[in-house]
Design a protein around this motif. Sequence first.
Motif, mmCIF file in Angstrom:
data_model
loop_
_atom_site.group_PDB
_atom_site.id
_atom_site.type_symbol
_atom_site.label_atom_id
_atom_site.label_comp_id
_atom_site.label_asym_id
_atom_site.label_seq_id
_atom_site.Cartn_x
_atom_site.Cartn_y
_atom_site.Cartn_z
ATOM 1 N N HIS A 122 26.158 16.650 28.968
ATOM 2 C CA HIS A 122 26.234 17.496 30.162
ATOM 3 C C HIS A 122 24.974 18.340 30.362
ATOM 4 C CE1 HIS A 122 30.381 16.415 30.886
ATOM 5 N NE2 HIS A 122 30.702 16.743 29.646
ATOM 6 N N ILE A 123 24.331 18.697 29.263
ATOM 7 C CA ILE A 123 23.137 19.546 29.347
ATOM 8 C C ILE A 123 22.110 19.093 28.319
ATOM 9 C CG2 ILE A 123 24.209 21.636 30.271
ATOM 10 C CD1 ILE A 123 24.489 22.682 27.431
ATOM 11 N N GLU A 124 20.861 19.532 28.546
ATOM 12 C CA GLU A 124 19.780 19.247 27.603
ATOM 13 C C GLU A 124 19.952 20.122 26.363
ATOM 14 O OE1 GLU A 124 15.904 19.697 29.336
ATOM 15 O OE2 GLU A 124 16.593 18.860 31.235
ATOM 16 N N ASN A 125 19.321 19.695 25.284
ATOM 17 C CA ASN A 125 19.414 20.432 24.032
ATOM 18 C C ASN A 125 18.319 21.492 23.939
ATOM 19 O OD1 ASN A 125 20.239 21.242 21.527
ATOM 20 N ND2 ASN A 125 19.324 19.524 20.435
ATOM 21 N N THR A 126 18.350 22.438 24.887
ATOM 22 C CA THR A 126 17.430 23.575 24.847
ATOM 23 C C THR A 126 18.241 24.855 25.009
ATOM 24 O OG1 THR A 126 17.058 23.646 27.250
ATOM 25 C CG2 THR A 126 15.606 22.207 25.967
ATOM 26 N N ALA A 127 17.729 25.945 24.449
ATOM 27 C CA ALA A 127 18.427 27.229 24.557
ATOM 28 C C ALA A 127 18.582 27.620 26.028
ATOM 29 C CB ALA A 127 17.665 28.317 23.789
ATOM 30 N N LYS A 128 17.555 27.353 26.825
ATOM 31 C CA LYS A 128 17.595 27.717 28.243
ATOM 32 C C LYS A 128 18.698 26.956 28.977
ATOM 33 C CE LYS A 128 14.774 27.595 32.432
ATOM 34 N NZ LYS A 128 13.436 27.344 32.992
ATOM 35 N N ALA A 129 18.763 25.647 28.771
ATOM 36 C CA ALA A 129 19.767 24.830 29.460
ATOM 37 C C ALA A 129 21.182 25.240 29.051
ATOM 38 C CB ALA A 129 19.535 23.348 29.161
ATOM 39 N N LYS A 130 21.373 25.476 27.759
ATOM 40 C CA LYS A 130 22.686 25.899 27.268
ATOM 41 C C LYS A 130 23.084 27.234 27.883
ATOM 42 C CE LYS A 130 22.036 23.770 22.701
ATOM 43 N NZ LYS A 130 21.848 24.085 21.266
ATOM 44 N N LEU A 131 22.153 28.170 27.858
ATOM 45 C CA LEU A 131 22.420 29.519 28.359
ATOM 46 C C LEU A 131 22.791 29.510 29.839
ATOM 47 C CD1 LEU A 131 22.140 32.555 27.422
ATOM 48 C CD2 LEU A 131 19.949 32.498 28.554
ATOM 49 N N ILE A 132 22.013 28.814 30.638
ATOM 50 C CA ILE A 132 22.258 28.792 32.082
ATOM 51 C C ILE A 132 23.603 28.115 32.393
ATOM 52 C CG2 ILE A 132 21.452 27.800 34.262
ATOM 53 C CD1 ILE A 132 18.569 28.408 33.226
ATOM 54 N N TYR A 133 23.899 27.008 31.705
ATOM 55 C CA TYR A 133 25.169 26.319 31.951
ATOM 56 C C TYR A 133 26.344 27.223 31.593
ATOM 57 C CZ TYR A 133 28.699 22.677 32.122
ATOM 58 O OH TYR A 133 29.785 21.943 32.457
ATOM 59 N N ILE A 134 26.284 27.829 30.428
ATOM 60 C CA ILE A 134 27.395 28.673 29.972
ATOM 61 C C ILE A 134 27.546 29.902 30.865
ATOM 62 C CG2 ILE A 134 28.018 30.245 28.076
ATOM 63 C CD1 ILE A 134 27.301 27.956 26.165
ATOM 64 N N ALA A 135 26.431 30.498 31.286
ATOM 65 C CA ALA A 135 26.505 31.662 32.179
ATOM 66 C C ALA A 135 27.059 31.267 33.539
ATOM 67 C CB ALA A 135 25.121 32.281 32.330
ATOM 68 N N ARG A 136 26.569 30.151 34.085
ATOM 69 C CA ARG A 136 27.008 29.733 35.423
ATOM 70 C C ARG A 136 28.475 29.356 35.454
ATOM 71 N NH1 ARG A 136 24.484 29.534 39.572
ATOM 72 N NH2 ARG A 136 22.389 29.375 38.721
ATOM 73 N N HIS A 137 28.967 28.790 34.371
ATOM 74 C CA HIS A 137 30.368 28.364 34.332
ATOM 75 C C HIS A 137 31.280 29.375 33.663
ATOM 76 C CE1 HIS A 137 28.136 24.645 35.129
ATOM 77 N NE2 HIS A 137 29.200 24.311 35.824
ATOM 78 N N GLN A 138 30.750 30.580 33.404
ATOM 79 C CA GLN A 138 31.556 31.697 32.871
ATOM 80 C C GLN A 138 32.274 31.351 31.575
ATOM 81 O OE1 GLN A 138 31.891 34.987 34.433
ATOM 82 N NE2 GLN A 138 30.000 34.197 35.270
#
Length: 140
Positions: A122-138
């Motif tokens: 679902h997401i790339e293996n980067t801290a940025k991608a993980k952070l944005i996905y988790i923040a956007r999807h609450q």
Amino acid sequence: MTLANDYVINSNDLSLSDIELEQIHTVNGLAALLAGNCQMKFRDENTEQYLSCIYRTFLRTFALRYKTDFIWDIFQLLQLHLSDDTIPELPQYFAQISSKDLLCEKINCIIIIADKLVAEGHIENTAKAKLIYIARHQID
């Protein structure tokens, strides 16, 4: 501060850009949320939304961006900031974490979710991608 206010107002409907979400989930973004919370406190307005955003931002930021051995110390400083002489009890979000083990458990849950999202593609293996996905999807 404007971005912090937008984040608080839009916390349920995240219409912020990825760059704005990333900016909030930094130490500077967390500081802005704390400053906003202080301003609301002195205006005698409800700070519940700020407290919720501070809590989520802290957990996500330190789970995915700033992994440190001092996280419990930092969290305790945050708890001190959010309690005062007039309201000695902590807000519910912060009171429920009463030990380093509980904090690590919360943070590890976020890390596990992020790693699962990467494994599922679902997401790339980067801290940025993980952070944005988790923040956007609450996700917490």
